[in-house]
Design a protein around this motif. Structure first.
Motif, PDB file in Angstrom:
ATOM      1  N   UNK A  54       0.797  -1.233   0.000  1.00 53.15           N
ATOM      2  CA  UNK A  54       0.000   0.000   0.000  1.00 53.15           C
ATOM      3  C   UNK A  54       0.829   1.282   0.000  1.00 53.15           C
ATOM      4  N   UNK A  55       1.875   1.434   0.833  1.00 55.97           N
ATOM      5  CA  UNK A  55       2.603   2.714   0.840  1.00 55.97           C
ATOM      6  C   UNK A  55       3.170   3.111  -0.516  1.00 55.97           C
ATOM      7  N   UNK A  66       4.990   9.574   8.873  1.00 58.39           N
ATOM      8  CA  UNK A  66       4.131   8.972   9.889  1.00 58.39           C
ATOM      9  C   UNK A  66       3.151   7.993   9.253  1.00 58.39           C
ATOM     10  N   UNK A  67       2.698   8.268   8.043  1.00 60.68           N
ATOM     11  CA  UNK A  67       1.788   7.354   7.339  1.00 60.68           C
ATOM     12  C   UNK A  67       2.517   6.070   6.940  1.00 60.68           C
ATOM     13  N   UNK A  68       3.736   6.218   6.410  1.00 67.54           N
ATOM     14  CA  UNK A  68       4.508   5.042   5.993  1.00 67.54           C
ATOM     15  C   UNK A  68       4.834   4.164   7.198  1.00 67.54           C
ATOM     16  N   UNK A  69       5.246   4.783   8.293  1.00 67.15           N
ATOM     17  CA  UNK A  69       5.635   3.998   9.464  1.00 67.15           C
ATOM     18  C   UNK A  69       4.435   3.324  10.119  1.00 67.15           C
ATOM     19  N   UNK A  70       3.253   3.910   9.994  1.00 67.19           N
ATOM     20  CA  UNK A  70       2.055   3.263  10.539  1.00 67.19           C
ATOM     21  C   UNK A  70       1.792   1.942   9.826  1.00 67.19           C
ATOM     22  N   UNK A  71       1.809   1.953   8.490  1.00 64.94           N
ATOM     23  CA  UNK A  71       1.627   0.718   7.736  1.00 64.94           C
ATOM     24  C   UNK A  71       2.780  -0.253   7.978  1.00 64.94           C
ATOM     25  N   UNK A  72       3.993   0.298   8.115  1.00 64.64           N
ATOM     26  CA  UNK A  72       5.157  -0.555   8.328  1.00 64.64           C
ATOM     27  C   UNK A  72       5.064  -1.269   9.672  1.00 64.64           C
ATOM     28  N   UNK A  73       4.566  -0.581  10.683  1.00 65.42           N
ATOM     29  CA  UNK A  73       4.411  -1.197  12.003  1.00 65.42           C
ATOM     30  C   UNK A  73       3.379  -2.332  11.961  1.00 65.42           C
TER      31      UNK A  73
END
Length: 845
Positions: A333-334, A343-350
């Motif tokens: 998705x990213x 912050x959006x990329x790291x949310x999906x990454x987490x």
């Protein structure tokens, strides 16, 4: 009365003649009347034309004036209707002022002390990039509207400059009508001209505001890029003192944390609200992936009696279908978004990391899970630190401590992997070596005062290690889904049955690995904050014009040329593969179908030719230089490429004339077998012993070729049958014919025949001829026929010629007995001498 009867036929004939005469006369009268009406109409037309000509001579083409006025009226009505619908600038007018405010805010922020960190500068530049993309779209829309309005204005100006409308008709009645139309047209013109000018002014004002904002973005982007470049130089040379100097060197941690939370919250909310279309695409993507995985899993359980056998190759989807689908979506998705905030990329990454931990826990060795579960909190710390827009002393110490823990953890786990590499993920040792090396570099840079660079390298080491593991599971899940899809479609009439799963799996897996590698490389460049620099550098190299010998080219055009040629070769191979698969699925390979299979060579050549032309066009290669290359190629043909060109031309001849088709049984230079493939340069023959013989196409044209199946698949079979001397010839012939007739595997027409081939002192030789309907079954048919003939001959007590020969010797009377007796005495004497030599006497006796 008798005379009347005789004259009656004559009277009837005269009546008929006169009646026909009257009929013809009536018809002629009607024709004359019709011709008279036509003449009258034509005369009236001539009168009107003459009158019109006389008017136009004295009145200067009234019809042209009226037509011109009607054209202007139609055009201006269309413009008026278009303007009344309104311009599509409402959204731009509403969104442009807030965008201008954001630009001014970014410019103000870039000149504060907060912009001294690399993360903050990248946040500002990402916002500018998104605003620039938005302004690009607005400028394109406004240019389209402006072009349309300018065209309208040009059409309006034609009315003022039209000299034909200044002509005044001399006829009073016509003049009144013309002036009435002209007055209405002028009123319409004034109305439309006013509306169009107003719309044009409005659009020009929006264009000016957009251009000013766009210029500000470009200037500010250059300003921030210069700051980033200066920051990079400062980060390499050292931005602070050694870590053991406890003097306060950065901002307070609380201030940095508050500013980070506030800014990332604003960015996250704005991004969620602005990317509605992409959000919908992501949701649809998740629904498709989730439905596909559940569909394959459900049907695999429903169709197969023993699904455990299938699920042994699809372990992740079988045990964790929801987690597998979520992992694929969150990992990909990213990359569907343009310039998403960190912050959006790291949310999906987490979320991807948590899903990966679940899969590792259920499917891998405990040592791997223990290492990753320990690495998880360190990753969270790195992720939070990566979002900071200001530097702080506490952040520096925390990153140094996390680096040391990561190094120790990595070394301990690397020793376990080295002892038992099969119990862990593939290439785990190599990935850990890179991870440890980067963490050591991060710790050393942090100690020496290069904290920003140390944080970048530490974040890159942790994030890319996790991404490597995530992409491994994503590739495995997609391959498992493909495997299940093949299994549930097996045995039906689905298109899937035309494909070989092993081939598709290898090719598709290699493609996925390449894509995953590119994503990992992109993420690596992104974490190192050099992705934009890398893209710009590669773009400059590819687009920079090069010249050799007066011919200019670009590396980008060369890459496009190679890519299109490669793509055309892939397409041609796919077409050939489907032709081969379709032939394998057909049991009756008729002549027409074989010729259709041979047509694949023409299709491949057509695809290559089209690909070459597209490659030349796409690469912007000058066509005049192409003729020079072709000429040089011709010179090369004349010197050293005769054989290659000969084979290529022979391939074309084979494709068009079709003397040999795929599937034919041929014999070339003593090599016999089935034609498997006819290529552009060479062909392949599959022999009976399993080998494949590659023959140049030139040999198939210039040498003698025997094609056993050119027009049909029939084959004449000849057998030689020997019987003992003295048998009944007629009986044997009848018996052989009875064996060969009334059989399904032997053709009835032409029928079998039996001949006496040779007569010798020991045997009589018969030769049998019959036709096999299918040449592929000749060997088996010969074996069956010979066995049946042997059984029938044995049943009828017909002897076969014996291999034993009896020789009779005649000697004169008495000489044979004397000779045998003499030979016997000599043999006994030799045996006695041999025994004496073997046992010598003892000297003591």
């Amino acid at each position: 009365m008798r005379n009347f009867i005789k004259s009656f036929p004559l009277i009837v004939f005269l009546i008929v003649v006169f009646s026909l005469k009257d009929g013809f006369a009536q018809v002629n009268a009607e024709k004359k009347q019709t011709l008279k009406k036509r003449d009258q109409q034509r005369h009236a037309m001539h009168v009107r034309d003459s009158l019109l000509k006389s008017i136009t001579k004295s009145d200067t083409s009234i019809s042209s004036l009226l037509q011109r006025a009607a054209q202007y009226t139609t055009t201006y009505n269309q413009i008026s209707n278009s303007l009344s619908e309104g311009l599509d600038t409402a959204d731009i007018s509403q969104q442009l002022p807030p965008a201008m405010k954001r630009i001014d805010r970014i410019i103000a922020l870039s000149n504060t002390h907060k912009s001294s960190t690399l993360r903050y500068l990248f946040v500002l530049r990402d916002n500018l990039d998104r605003l620039q993309e938005q302004l690009d779209g607005w400028q394109s829309d406004l240019n389209d509207i402006n072009t349309k309005l300018v065209q309208n204005q040009n059409d309006l100006l034609k009315f003022k400059k039209d000299s034909l409308l200044k002509t005044i008709p001399s006829d009073s009645l016509v003049r009144i009508t013309f002036f009435t139309h002209l007055k209405a047209l002028k009123a319409l013109w004034h109305k439309v001209d006013s509306a169009n000018r107003s719309a044009l002014i409005k659009v020009n004002l929006l264009q000016d505001k957009t251009s000013v904002s766009y210029t500000k973005i470009l200037d500010e982007t250059d300003h921030i890029d210069a700051k980033i470049k200066g920051f990079a130089i400062k980060a390499l040379s050292g931005e602070s003192d050694y870590i053991w100097n406890i003097d306060k060197q950065y901002n307070s941690f609380k201030s940095a944390l508050d500013d980070t939370i506030r800014l990332n919250k604003i960015l996250f909310n704005y991004f969620i609200k602005s990317g509605t279309v992409t959000h919908l695409i992501v949701i649809l993507f998740f629904i498709l992936i989730f439905s596909w995985i559940l569909y394959n899993r459900f049907n695999a359980i429903r169709i197969n009696d023993n699904p455990d056998t299938i699920f042994s190759e699809a372990n992740y989807i079988h045990k964790n279908p929801v987690i597998s689908a979520l992992l694929v979506v969150t990992a990909i998705t990213p990359y569907l978004y343009s310039h998403p905030p960190a912050v959006f990329i790291e949310t999906f990454f987490l979320v991807s990391i948590i899903l990966t931990l679940i899969l590792v826990k259920k499917n891998f060795h405990d040592g791997t899970f223990n290492f990753l579960i320990l690495l998880f909190p360190l990753t969270v710390v790195y992720g939070i630190s990566n979002l900071f827009i200001q530097l702080s002393d506490i952040d520096r110490y925390v990153i140094f401590l996390v680096s040391i823990i990561s190094i120790i953890t990595g070394i301990v786990f690397y020793k376990k992997v080295k002892k038992s590499p099969d119990d862990h993920l593939p290439y785990a040792g190599l990935a850990l070596q890179l991870f440890i090396l980067l963490q050591i570099s991060s710790a050393l840079l942090n100690v020496t005062g290069r904290f920003s660079l140390a944080k970048i390298i530490g974040v890159t080491a942790v994030f890319n290690l996790w991404l490597l593991i995530i992409l491994f599971f994503v590739v495995k899940i997609i391959i498992e889904g493909l495997y299940l899809h093949f299994q549930i479609k097996k045995g039906g009439n689905s298109f899937i049955n035309w494909l070989d799963y092993d081939i598709v799996q290898n090719k598709f897996k290699n493609t996925l690995v390449w894509i995953a590698s590119l994503l990992w490389l992109f993420f690596l460049l992104q974490n190192l904050n050099i992705d934009d620099w890398a893209v710009d550098t590669v773009s400059d190299i590819l687009n920079q014009s090069q010249s050799i010998g007066g011919a200019s080219f670009t590396f980008g055009g060369f890459v496009i040329f190679i890519f299109v040629i490669w793509l055309s070769s892939i397409i041609s191979k796919i077409i050939s593969y489907f032709y081969d698969i379709s032939a394998q699925r057909v049991s009756d390979l008729s002549i027409l179908k074989k010729k259709n299979r041979t047509s694949t060579l023409l299709i491949r050549m057509g695809v290559f030719s089209l690909g070459f032309l597209l490659a030349v066009a796409a690469s912007n290669f000058p066509l005049e230089k192409l003729t020079i290359i072709i000429s040089a190629f011709g010179v090369g043909i004349g010197f050293g490429l005769q054989n290659i060109v000969n084979n290529l031309v022979s391939g074309l001849i084979l494709a068009f004339e079709k003397p040999i088709n795929i599937g034919d049984i041929v014999e070339v230079d003593g090599v016999s077998g089935t034609m498997k493939e006819i290529g552009i340069r060479s062909s392949k023959i599959a022999t009976g012993d399993g080998s494949e013989v590659i023959i140049p196409n030139g040999d198939l044209i210039s040498h003698h070729v025997i094609n056993w199946t050119l027009s049909n698949t029939n084959r004449q079979v000849s057998l030689v049958i020997n019987t003992a001397y003295g048998v009944d010839i007629d009986k044997v012939k009848d018996l052989l014919k009875s064996v060969l007739t009334n059989r399904n595997d032997i053709m009835a027409s032409p029928g079998p025949s039996v001949f006496v081939n040779n007569v010798s002192i020991s045997s009589i030789e018969f030769k049998v001829f019959f036709w096999a309907a299918d040449i592929n079954n000749v060997a088996e048919l010969k074996s069956v026929v010979l066995a049946d003939i042997y059984k029938e001959l044995k049943k009828e007590n017909i002897e076969m010629p014996s291999g034993q020969k009896d020789y009779y010797l005649h000697f004169p009377e008495g000489e044979l007995v004397l000779s045998i007796a003499k030979e016997t005495k000599d043999a006994e004497k030799k045996d006695s001498n041999k025994n004496t030599n073997k046992n010598p006497p003892d000297s003591n006796q």
